[in-house]
Design a protein around this motif. Structure first.
Motif: not given
Length: 306
Positions: A195-198, A204-209
């Protein structure tokens, strides 16, 4: 800097290229943080209050981009840590009212709308912009451990609207109610990262991934380690029972009376108490199968129990 602040800073730096996306993001910012004041005689004023300077600048820039005269002010709260907050005041003029109507905040009669009309969020890019504005205005993200994302709204209907927008793009959000507000939320790290990537928060999306991958790898390693430990404990208990059976047969003088294959295996087990069944099978002459070794040891145990 917390993850919420990092996400908010990253999203606030995005400049939507399309006018429809800028209008959708502004609609979410106005609806989430704005207060409409009806003063009679057709006069309407609106002011917004936010805690982040980046969000204040972003809202101010969007309003000025649509030609809306506005003023930004700052003040300190009287309670708690006296944090600085920011207010944006819209002037009462025809252009401001027109933009509020186009953004789906007010209807044609200048009455506040419960939710924006479908035209504001008809396209996928506009839904992303609206959700981005909602997250900037009244959202939070925590993680990477115990990841959690929530988008706050003033009512359950507002939270349901946000969840429906995310659902149109394939993101499942739950809905919950609190004492003073409602919220749409997600707890799965993978869903939050996507969702953050979208929305445009790729860092932040990469960090969570990455955290989700590391967490899954660590969990798998722990499961394998626990399984190995359980297998070793099981093998050790079985070998101890087999050794006791062999000693019992030897003390009773019955070990010499069993067949050559059983005597060979009894001797191998006494000399190699920690070997697995497969390893014992390889030391037999001729080599035996694991199943054959298991049957012979089980037979020795049954003989010892008689």
């Amino acid at each position: 800097m917390s993850l919420s602040e990092e996400v908010r800073a990253e999203l606030a730096a995005i400049e939507p290229r399309k006018a429809c996306c800028r209008l959708a993001e502004l609609s979410a910012l106005l609806r989430t943080t704005g207060s409409v004041h009806l003063r009679g005689g057709g006069r309407v004023t609106l002011h917004l209050e936010v805690a982040s300077p980046g969000v204040a600048r972003r809202t101010f820039s969007l309003l000025r981009g649509f030609g809306v005269p506005c003023e930004i002010r700052s003040f300190r709260q009287q309670a708690f840590d006296r944090a600085r907050r920011f207010q944006i005041h819209l002037e009462d003029n025809a252009r401001a009212l027109q933009v509020l109507n186009e953004a789906g905040v007010l209807d044609a009669r200048l009455a506040p709308l419960e939710e924006p009309p479908r035209r504001v969020v008809r396209r996928s890019c506009c839904r992303a912009a609206y959700l981005r504005g909602a997250l900037l205005a009244a959202g939070s993200v925590s993680g990477p451990r115990r990841a959690h994302l929530e988008l706050r709204a003033s009512s359950r209907e507002g939270a349901r609207f946000l969840a429906a927008l995310a659902g149109d793009e394939g993101f499942a959000l739950g809905i919950a109610e609190r004492r003073a507000h409602a919220l749409a939320y997600a707890k799965a790290a993978e869903t939050i990262a996507e969702l953050l990537a979208f929305l445009g928060a790729h860092e932040a999306a990469l960090r969570l991934g990455e955290s989700a991958v590391i967490g899954a790898t660590r969990a798998r390693a722990n499961r394998l380690a626990n399984a190995d430990h359980a297998n070793l404990a099981r093998v050790s208990r079985a070998a101890d029972e087999q050794l006791r059976a062999i000693r019992r047969l030897e003390q009773d003088g019955r070990l010499d009376q069993v067949g050559a294959e059983l005597r060979e295996l009894a001797d191998l087990r006494r000399r190699h108490p920690t070997l697995s069944l497969r390893e014992l099978a390889g030391r037999c002459r001729p080599p035996a199968t694991k199943a054959a070794v298991q049957r012979r040891l089980a037979k020795l145990q049954r003989l010892a129990e008689r």
